[in-house]
Design a protein around this motif. Sequence first.
Motif, PDB file in Angstrom:
ATOM      1  N   GLY A 126       0.790  -1.226   0.000  1.00  0.00           N
ATOM      2  CA  GLY A 126       0.000   0.000   0.000  1.00  0.00           C
ATOM      3  C   GLY A 126       0.822   1.274   0.000  1.00  0.00           C
ATOM      4  N   CYS A 127       0.114   2.402  -0.003  1.00  0.00           N
ATOM      5  CA  CYS A 127       0.787   3.698  -0.050  1.00  0.00           C
ATOM      6  C   CYS A 127      -0.114   4.760   0.569  1.00  0.00           C
ATOM      7  CB  CYS A 127       1.096   4.054  -1.508  1.00  0.00           C
ATOM      8  SG  CYS A 127       2.016   5.592  -1.644  1.00  0.00           S
ATOM      9  N   ASN A 128       0.496   5.691   1.280  1.00  0.00           N
ATOM     10  CA  ASN A 128      -0.262   6.790   1.911  1.00  0.00           C
ATOM     11  C   ASN A 128      -0.066   8.108   1.185  1.00  0.00           C
ATOM     12  OD1 ASN A 128      -0.914   4.971   3.854  1.00  0.00           O
ATOM     13  ND2 ASN A 128       0.223   5.928   5.517  1.00  0.00           N
ATOM     14  N   ASN A 129       0.646   8.111   0.069  1.00  0.00           N
ATOM     15  CA  ASN A 129       1.110   9.389  -0.464  1.00  0.00           C
ATOM     16  C   ASN A 129       0.116  10.173  -1.308  1.00  0.00           C
ATOM     17  OD1 ASN A 129       3.677   9.717   0.692  1.00  0.00           O
ATOM     18  ND2 ASN A 129       4.405   8.020  -0.547  1.00  0.00           N
ATOM     19  N   PHE A 130      -0.785   9.518  -1.947  1.00  0.00           N
ATOM     20  CA  PHE A 130      -1.800  10.189  -2.762  1.00  0.00           C
ATOM     21  C   PHE A 130      -1.206  11.200  -3.745  1.00  0.00           C
ATOM     22  CE2 PHE A 130      -4.181   8.459   0.735  1.00  0.00           C
ATOM     23  CZ  PHE A 130      -5.299   7.945   0.097  1.00  0.00           C
ATOM     24  N   CYS A 131      -0.239  10.774  -4.525  1.00  0.00           N
ATOM     25  CA  CYS A 131       0.209  11.617  -5.638  1.00  0.00           C
ATOM     26  C   CYS A 131      -1.031  11.816  -6.513  1.00  0.00           C
ATOM     27  CB  CYS A 131       1.319  10.926  -6.418  1.00  0.00           C
ATOM     28  SG  CYS A 131       2.740  10.604  -5.362  1.00  0.00           S
ATOM     29  N   SER A 132      -1.195  13.025  -7.061  1.00  0.00           N
ATOM     30  CA  SER A 132      -2.510  13.353  -7.627  1.00  0.00           C
ATOM     31  C   SER A 132      -2.853  12.544  -8.873  1.00  0.00           C
ATOM     32  CB  SER A 132      -2.571  14.854  -7.937  1.00  0.00           C
ATOM     33  OG  SER A 132      -1.610  15.170  -8.922  1.00  0.00           O
ATOM     34  N   TYR A 133      -1.859  11.904  -9.517  1.00  0.00           N
ATOM     35  CA  TYR A 133      -2.114  11.145 -10.745  1.00  0.00           C
ATOM     36  C   TYR A 133      -2.262   9.650 -10.489  1.00  0.00           C
ATOM     37  CZ  TYR A 133       2.819  10.446  -9.868  1.00  0.00           C
ATOM     38  OH  TYR A 133       4.000  10.138  -9.254  1.00  0.00           O
ATOM     39  N   CYS A 134      -2.065   9.225  -9.244  1.00  0.00           N
ATOM     40  CA  CYS A 134      -1.850   7.795  -9.007  1.00  0.00           C
ATOM     41  C   CYS A 134      -3.042   7.127  -8.316  1.00  0.00           C
ATOM     42  CB  CYS A 134      -0.593   7.619  -8.157  1.00  0.00           C
ATOM     43  SG  CYS A 134      -0.220   5.898  -7.852  1.00  0.00           S
ATOM     44  N   ILE A 135      -3.344   5.941  -8.775  1.00  0.00           N
ATOM     45  CA  ILE A 135      -4.511   5.222  -8.256  1.00  0.00           C
ATOM     46  C   ILE A 135      -4.128   4.188  -7.186  1.00  0.00           C
ATOM     47  CG2 ILE A 135      -4.535   3.406 -10.048  1.00  0.00           C
ATOM     48  CD1 ILE A 135      -7.738   4.432 -10.051  1.00  0.00           C
ATOM     49  N   VAL A 136      -2.808   3.995  -7.016  1.00  0.00           N
ATOM     50  CA  VAL A 136      -2.341   2.931  -6.110  1.00  0.00           C
ATOM     51  C   VAL A 136      -2.960   3.000  -4.702  1.00  0.00           C
ATOM     52  CG1 VAL A 136      -0.284   2.087  -4.879  1.00  0.00           C
ATOM     53  CG2 VAL A 136      -0.255   2.305  -7.355  1.00  0.00           C
ATOM     54  N   PRO A 137      -2.979   4.175  -4.032  1.00  0.00           N
ATOM     55  CA  PRO A 137      -3.539   4.178  -2.673  1.00  0.00           C
ATOM     56  C   PRO A 137      -5.002   3.730  -2.633  1.00  0.00           C
ATOM     57  CG  PRO A 137      -2.334   6.200  -3.090  1.00  0.00           C
ATOM     58  CD  PRO A 137      -2.454   5.501  -4.408  1.00  0.00           C
ATOM     59  N   TYR A 138      -5.716   3.921  -3.751  1.00  0.00           N
ATOM     60  CA  TYR A 138      -7.130   3.536  -3.786  1.00  0.00           C
ATOM     61  C   TYR A 138      -7.297   2.034  -4.035  1.00  0.00           C
ATOM     62  CZ  TYR A 138      -7.383   8.566  -4.451  1.00  0.00           C
ATOM     63  OH  TYR A 138      -7.222   9.924  -4.307  1.00  0.00           O
ATOM     64  N   SER A 197      11.560   3.901  -3.913  1.00  0.00           N
ATOM     65  CA  SER A 197      11.941   4.827  -2.874  1.00  0.00           C
ATOM     66  C   SER A 197      11.368   6.204  -3.208  1.00  0.00           C
ATOM     67  CB  SER A 197      13.464   4.876  -2.947  1.00  0.00           C
ATOM     68  OG  SER A 197      14.026   5.243  -1.776  1.00  0.00           O
ATOM     69  N   HIS A 198      10.550   6.776  -2.344  1.00  0.00           N
ATOM     70  CA  HIS A 198      10.004   8.112  -2.616  1.00  0.00           C
ATOM     71  C   HIS A 198      11.064   9.160  -2.240  1.00  0.00           C
ATOM     72  CE1 HIS A 198       7.522  11.621  -2.737  1.00  0.00           C
ATOM     73  NE2 HIS A 198       6.427  10.920  -3.004  1.00  0.00           N
ATOM     74  N   PRO A 199      11.397  10.093  -3.141  1.00  0.00           N
ATOM     75  CA  PRO A 199      12.468  11.057  -2.841  1.00  0.00           C
ATOM     76  C   PRO A 199      12.246  11.845  -1.549  1.00  0.00           C
ATOM     77  CG  PRO A 199      11.861  11.166  -5.151  1.00  0.00           C
ATOM     78  CD  PRO A 199      10.870  10.253  -4.502  1.00  0.00           C
ATOM     79  N   ASN A 201       1.441  16.656  -6.229  1.00  0.00           N
ATOM     80  CA  ASN A 201       1.460  16.378  -4.785  1.00  0.00           C
ATOM     81  C   ASN A 201       2.635  15.470  -4.396  1.00  0.00           C
ATOM     82  OD1 ASN A 201       0.494  16.611  -2.141  1.00  0.00           O
ATOM     83  ND2 ASN A 201      -0.649  14.689  -2.289  1.00  0.00           N
ATOM     84  N   ARG A 202       3.802  15.771  -4.972  1.00  0.00           N
ATOM     85  CA  ARG A 202       4.967  14.919  -4.690  1.00  0.00           C
ATOM     86  C   ARG A 202       5.657  15.319  -3.385  1.00  0.00           C
ATOM     87  NH1 ARG A 202       5.769  10.076  -6.483  1.00  0.00           N
ATOM     88  NH2 ARG A 202       7.999  10.312  -6.796  1.00  0.00           N
ATOM     89  N   ARG A 203       5.436  16.518  -2.922  1.00  0.00           N
ATOM     90  CA  ARG A 203       5.961  16.993  -1.642  1.00  0.00           C
ATOM     91  C   ARG A 203       7.490  17.032  -1.538  1.00  0.00           C
ATOM     92  NH1 ARG A 203       2.314  13.901   2.424  1.00  0.00           N
ATOM     93  NH2 ARG A 203       1.920  12.537   0.661  1.00  0.00           N
TER      94      ARG A 203
END
Length: 469
Positions: free
Chosen positions: A186-198, A266-268, A305-307
């Motif tokens: 899973g992932c908590n990051n919610f990058c605005s283009y990405c469906i993975v967290p959903y 790895s998220h930068p 939303n890469r932060r």
Amino acid sequence: MEREQTIRISPEEMEAQRRFAREFAHLPDRPRTYHIVTYGCQMNVHDSEKLAGMLEEMGMTPAPTREEADFVLHNTCCIRDNAERKALGNVTWLKEIKKQRPGMLIGVCGCMVQEPGMAEKILRQYPFVDVAFGTGNIYRLPELLYRAVDTRRRTVAVPQEQSTLIEGLPIRRESPFQSYVTIMYGCNNFCSYCIVPYVRGRERSRSADDILREVEGLQKQGVQEIMLLGQNVNSYGNDTPGGITFPQLLRRISQTGIPRVRFMTSHPKDLSDELIAEFAENPVLCRHLHLPVQSGSNAILQAMNRRYTRESYLEKVEKIRKAAPDVGLTTDLIVAFPGETDQDFEDTMDLVRQVCFDSAFTFIYSPRVGTRAAGMPGRIDPALATERIERLIALQEEMTQKRFAEMIEKTESVLVTGQSRRNEKQFTGKTSRNISVNFEGSSEMIGKIVPVRITAASKTTLRGQMQGA
Ligand code: SF4
């Protein structure tokens, strides 16, 4: 932050599934062979190894092609629109084969099934699909297939907002010397283009003890290289207060005696100094870091939303290069994100020139329903998007050639992974930096780590000569 409850699948539930697997073998007219078609990333490839493990526990054997299999399972990906269309196209294609072989069963699983509305769509528009289940239900394959065969009715299972943590699935590993080990889901990051967290749920870390037990088992079997998997391995342990961090986990894994360890992704924003130091100090850690930057423009990074900013990314690159100059960097890049101006794109080109990645996965932005970016204004004209990606690919090829040229005449440790199909004297392997090398060798070298002197480079691979041969 929105939190989903982690559902740990109990040993009793796993035992119930094993019972279904055993009883499946006694069903009349059960499928006896299977074929899995896998789409997408390493996580999916590894999930397919688990699916194969379960099917073999049910007494089934692999079929070489889809057409010959009694049960064809599509392990899908939904990260990009074309991956989804391809999967659905292939499922539809099988409908014709099924007409000639009415006993054939068709299954669909993976991220795509987990998308909102997809299970209903499959039920409505794909009546020839017999079994469908999402990523959180993978462990229920024995039960679902048992029910489909026993009742001759379609079975669909998609968990709603559940993040499962599953231990103890059988695994049929593709390679005896390279293995995937999932450390978190899973992932908590919610990058605005990405469906993975959903579709993959929120971050859940496996316990360090379970991971170490798996790695020790692989080491005893002679595995030479493991790839630790997670959507963002840097977040490992964040959901288990008092647990260990990812660099600490890496250190413990490296002490098991496994010769090579690598990881993805790895998220930068979360790349810590502790992890950078690990590259400098840990000889077991492969000299490769995949660090997806996505864009070189601060405006686009913010919209994504890469932060992190372009500057903070470059700062981290500099730190890695200083601490461990032999580490090769690779990345992911998206062009034509909504609102991307010519200047934003030039900023990406400039960053690629500055970092000089070993290689990059490049994509044209593809909107995914349910993500924030899908509703953003400023869609880029497809012709312009194509022009941009072509320029980017050409630049990255230039950078790759530059990196490859630096390796010529150097000796690399290469894990020999196989033999060329066209020339039996030719072998292929991976450097610690994760670059393919072709060289002359012998079949007893397969699965071993050997020194190879690099002699030449093509567009995507190196050529070399095995030392001491
Ligand atoms: S970090 Fe971003 S791109 Fe990667 S899986 Fe998570 S949401 Fe998707």
